[in-house]
Design an enzyme around this catalytic site. Sequence first.
Site, short mmCIF file in Angstrom:
data_model
loop_
_atom_site.label_atom_id
_atom_site.label_comp_id
_atom_site.label_asym_id
_atom_site.label_seq_id
_atom_site.Cartn_x
_atom_site.Cartn_y
_atom_site.Cartn_z
N SER A 17 12.50 21.81 -2.33
CA SER A 17 13.57 20.98 -1.79
C SER A 17 13.03 19.63 -1.27
CB SER A 17 14.24 21.72 -0.63
OG SER A 17 15.23 20.90 -0.05
N ASN A 65 5.21 12.63 4.98
CA ASN A 65 6.55 12.05 4.93
C ASN A 65 7.27 12.35 6.22
OD1 ASN A 65 9.27 13.70 4.60
ND2 ASN A 65 7.62 14.98 3.79
N LEU A 69 15.30 14.38 6.84
CA LEU A 69 16.46 15.08 6.24
C LEU A 69 17.66 14.19 5.99
CD1 LEU A 69 16.21 18.50 8.14
CD2 LEU A 69 15.45 17.97 5.82
N ASN A 95 19.56 24.08 -0.09
CA ASN A 95 18.76 24.02 1.13
C ASN A 95 19.68 23.56 2.26
OD1 ASN A 95 16.72 22.29 2.97
ND2 ASN A 95 15.53 23.80 1.87
N CYS A 125 11.84 22.03 9.10
CA CYS A 125 11.52 20.61 8.89
C CYS A 125 10.83 20.05 10.13
CB CYS A 125 12.78 19.79 8.60
SG CYS A 125 12.35 18.05 8.36
N LYS A 160 13.38 29.35 4.78
CA LYS A 160 12.14 28.59 4.58
C LYS A 160 11.39 28.44 5.90
CE LYS A 160 10.33 24.60 2.24
NZ LYS A 160 10.72 23.50 1.37
N ILE A 186 5.29 27.50 2.16
CA ILE A 186 5.47 26.89 3.47
C ILE A 186 6.16 25.53 3.36
CG2 ILE A 186 3.45 28.00 4.50
CD1 ILE A 186 1.85 25.44 4.03
N ASN A 187 6.75 25.09 4.47
CA ASN A 187 7.17 23.70 4.59
C ASN A 187 5.91 22.88 4.94
OD1 ASN A 187 8.74 21.32 5.05
ND2 ASN A 187 10.48 22.62 5.59
N GLY A 212 1.17 18.59 -0.42
CA GLY A 212 0.24 18.31 -1.51
C GLY A 212 -0.98 19.22 -1.49
#
Length: 301
Positions: A17, A65, A69, A95, A125, A160, A186-187, A212
């Site tokens: 997402s 980032n 949202l 999501n 988030c 999540k 994972i987030n 990443g």
Amino acid sequence: MVDIGGAKLKNRFMNASGCFGYGVEFDRLMDLKKLGAIVVKGVSTVPWRGNSGVRIAETPAGMLNCIGLENPGVDYFLTNYLPFLKEKEIPIVVNVVGRSSEEYVEVVKKLAGSGVTALEVNISCPNVKAGGMSIGTSPETANQVVKAVRSETDLPLWVKLSPNVTDIVEIALAVEDAGADALTLINSLTGMTIDVRSKKPLLGNITGGLSGPAIRPIAVRMVYQVAGRVKIPVIGVGGITCLEDALEFFMAGASAVQVGSGLFRDHTLLERLPSEFEAYLEEEGLTAEELVGIARRNVNA
Ligand SMILES: Cc1cc2nc3c(=O)[nH]c(=O)nc-3n(C[C@H](O)[C@H](O)[C@H](O)COP(=O)(O)O)c2cc1C
């Protein structure tokens, strides 16, 4: 078809997402029908503007980032994006984001009967001041929000999880107990970078979420720990850039995987991964079910 927590997917590979917009953006870059499912950017009750200032920074093995949202809200999603996605005939995972239980529930109510395949409740988030990670870092609030959503929907419910916790297993168990059908982990991990010329934090939000390849070993570790304790399927995400990376997640116990930041470098990755995976299984003489969690079984053998 593959069943992940009651959701029927075309294969075990999805986008993560927030790294794929609502599918429209990638339509000219890849064949969307190759996806196991499409996971859309988080949607909230009303439009959110996201954070101001710099929202993306490159890091040695990934990116930070702090989008926050930003999204057009659930009504806009239903009217403007969902018809396009349905035409593509791919399973659709929404999501869901909110600042409180009530807001999550409101979004979920609006999605009832819309024809989406599954929900992915984002309690992780790191870039919003209320909701998101503030919910997903406590077993009590995570349990409470997931219970509230569960009581409103019969749709397959994925949750999540945030890696920004001391004990990911504790949170996973609390969410499973609340009635989740699957866990996505994972987030991103909270990080920060400083612009040494201006001598100020570079990101408008001061901190951001690291994603990443840098986070892959952490994600693999968490999938291994969680998959060893819960009965529901685990979806692995974090730093996947090629088949070998994805294989690590399957071997750790993930039943499916998602690719996020990796798509910014190689937007064709998700077109190739499903067939590369099938070729690998054939070469190894293994079924996907035999591969999932094989690393744990090999440790115990
Ligand atoms: C620009 C960006 C936006 C994101 N937005 C969301 C989001 O809306 N909802 C969510 O659950 N995760 C979001 N994420 C997290 C990713 O889905 C994923 O969990 C994380 O980036 C780790 O995977 P990766 O290393 O493959 O990128 C976002 C990540 C990035 C880089």
